[in-house]
Design an enzyme around this catalytic site. Structure first.
Site: not given
Ligand code: MRU
Length: 347
Positions: A89, A46-48, A246, A236
């Site tokens: 997603r 996870r994480g963009a 985010n 995101d």
């Molecule tokens: O649902 P997630 O864990 O994928 O959400 C992640 C976030 O909101 C992060 O802050 C965002 O993706 C930035 S990651 C460098």
């Protein structure tokens, strides 16, 4: 680093299963696009930026298994795989950015299926490599915004675990610490899935960076007590006017930061900026399963069947953001004018 988030291997994509952290450090191998989509949906990765890298590698993996008579049929099957992975997603722009890049590479390649497969593997690896370099550049641009002795609040996890490595918001912290500044971090727990407590705290402690955990509801107390000097989070998706989606809870933190006159920064690669979406109201917000809220780490914490809202992200208005730290520099307000000057139209 003592761990890696994602790696391209001969037999598939190896990822650190983030669902199990911090209790268990286990790597799993994803062998086909269906497994990649499942890993993204269930937040094993996870994480963009990390989602973008996984999607690109998933597309390259899928291409290997296409059995088509002609190049035209091959490309049509490949486009189907790309659409499938894109359904994983909805919010992170990096997913669509990476897949668009893979599609352009496939369709731009001269040659047959074999050549396209080789080119797609190279493209996925380039996206991976560039992400690490991008995060290091974000760190270099962002480190001057934090001062020696600062305490920085961050929400969710925008670290090495959310990227190919180094991190965006945590990349800025890492760069500041490496430059000799004493920086303390306050990590918000990030209900419902605890990316703050499970992931941010875990990776900062592994690096020996000073970190204190709070629940999300304690942020107001910390601002009021004057415990926070800066806020830095990831993103995101960033709209053309600077409105930023985010992790859920980020908006509330930005309002607190504004009230207490604490600078609130976003750290994100240009691949997170969506110049085709004019404002935050056009950003699709993922709604996740109600059971994530009805339970806490798998243990029921609410009466079964209670009505639940579970948006995974919220949008912080551009007006609350002091700057967007990218690999090409820090973008300041007015974002509608300044984003195109940094990003151009290569989103
Ligand atoms: O649902 P997630 O864990 O994928 O959400 C992640 C976030 O909101 C992060 O802050 C965002 O993706 C930035 S990651 C460098």
């Amino acid at each position: 680093m003592s761990f890696f988030t994602i790696q391209w291997k001969k037999d598939g994509i190896e990822i650190l299963d983030q669902r199990l952290l911090p209790a268990v450090e286990r790597y799993i191998t994803l062998k086909n696009p269906a497994q990649v989509v499942d890993a993204i949906k269930t937040l094993a990765i996870r994480g963009a930026p990390a989602i973008g890298v996984a999607a690109a590698m998933g597309a390259a993996l899928g291409a290997r298994h296409i059995r088509a008579g002609t190049t035209k049929e091959f490309l049509s099957d490949f486009d189907g795989i790309v659409s499938f992975i894109a359904s994983a997603r909805p919010t992170a722009k990096n997913l669509f950015w990476a897949l668009d890049r893979m599609k352009r590479r496939a369709h731009g390649e001269i040659g047959g299926a074999g050549d396209i497969i080789v080119a797609l593997e190279a493209e996925a690896l380039a996206i991976y490599d560039e992400d690490i370099r991008t995060n290091e550049a974000i760190g270099r641009h962002g480190r001057d915004l934090v001062s020696d002795g600062d305490t920085v609040l961050t929400h969710c996890n925008a670290g090495a675990l959310a990227t190919a490595g180094y991190g965006t918001a945590l990349g800025v912290i890492r760069a500041a610490v490496s430059s000799g500044k004493r920086i303390a971090v306050i990590a918000a727990e990030t209900r419902p899935l605890l990316q703050g407590s499970r992931l941010t705290v875990w990776e900062l402690m592994a690096d020996g960076i000073d970190v204190t955990l709070i629940t999300d509801g304690m942020a107001g107390y910390c601002f009021k007590e004057g415990l926070i000097d800066k806020v830095i989070t990831g993103a995101d998706r960033i709209a053309a006017n600077g409105d930023t989606a985010n992790k859920i809870g980020t908006y509330a933190v930005s309002v607190l930061a504004k009230e207490h006159r604490v600078p609130f920064y976003i750290a994100a690669p240009c691949s997170t900026i969506d110049t085709k979406t004019a404002t935050g109201s056009g950003i699709p917000i993922e709604q996740r399963h109600p059971d994530e809220v009805r339970s806490f780490m798998g243990v029921q914490s609410a009466p079964p069947g209670v009505a639940v809202k579970n948006p995974a992200f919220d949008v912080t208005p551009a007006a609350n953001i002091a700057g967007i730290i990218t690999e090409r520099g820090v973008i300041r307000q007015p974002y509608t004018k300044n984003i195109p000057m940094i990003v151009g139209d290569d989103d």
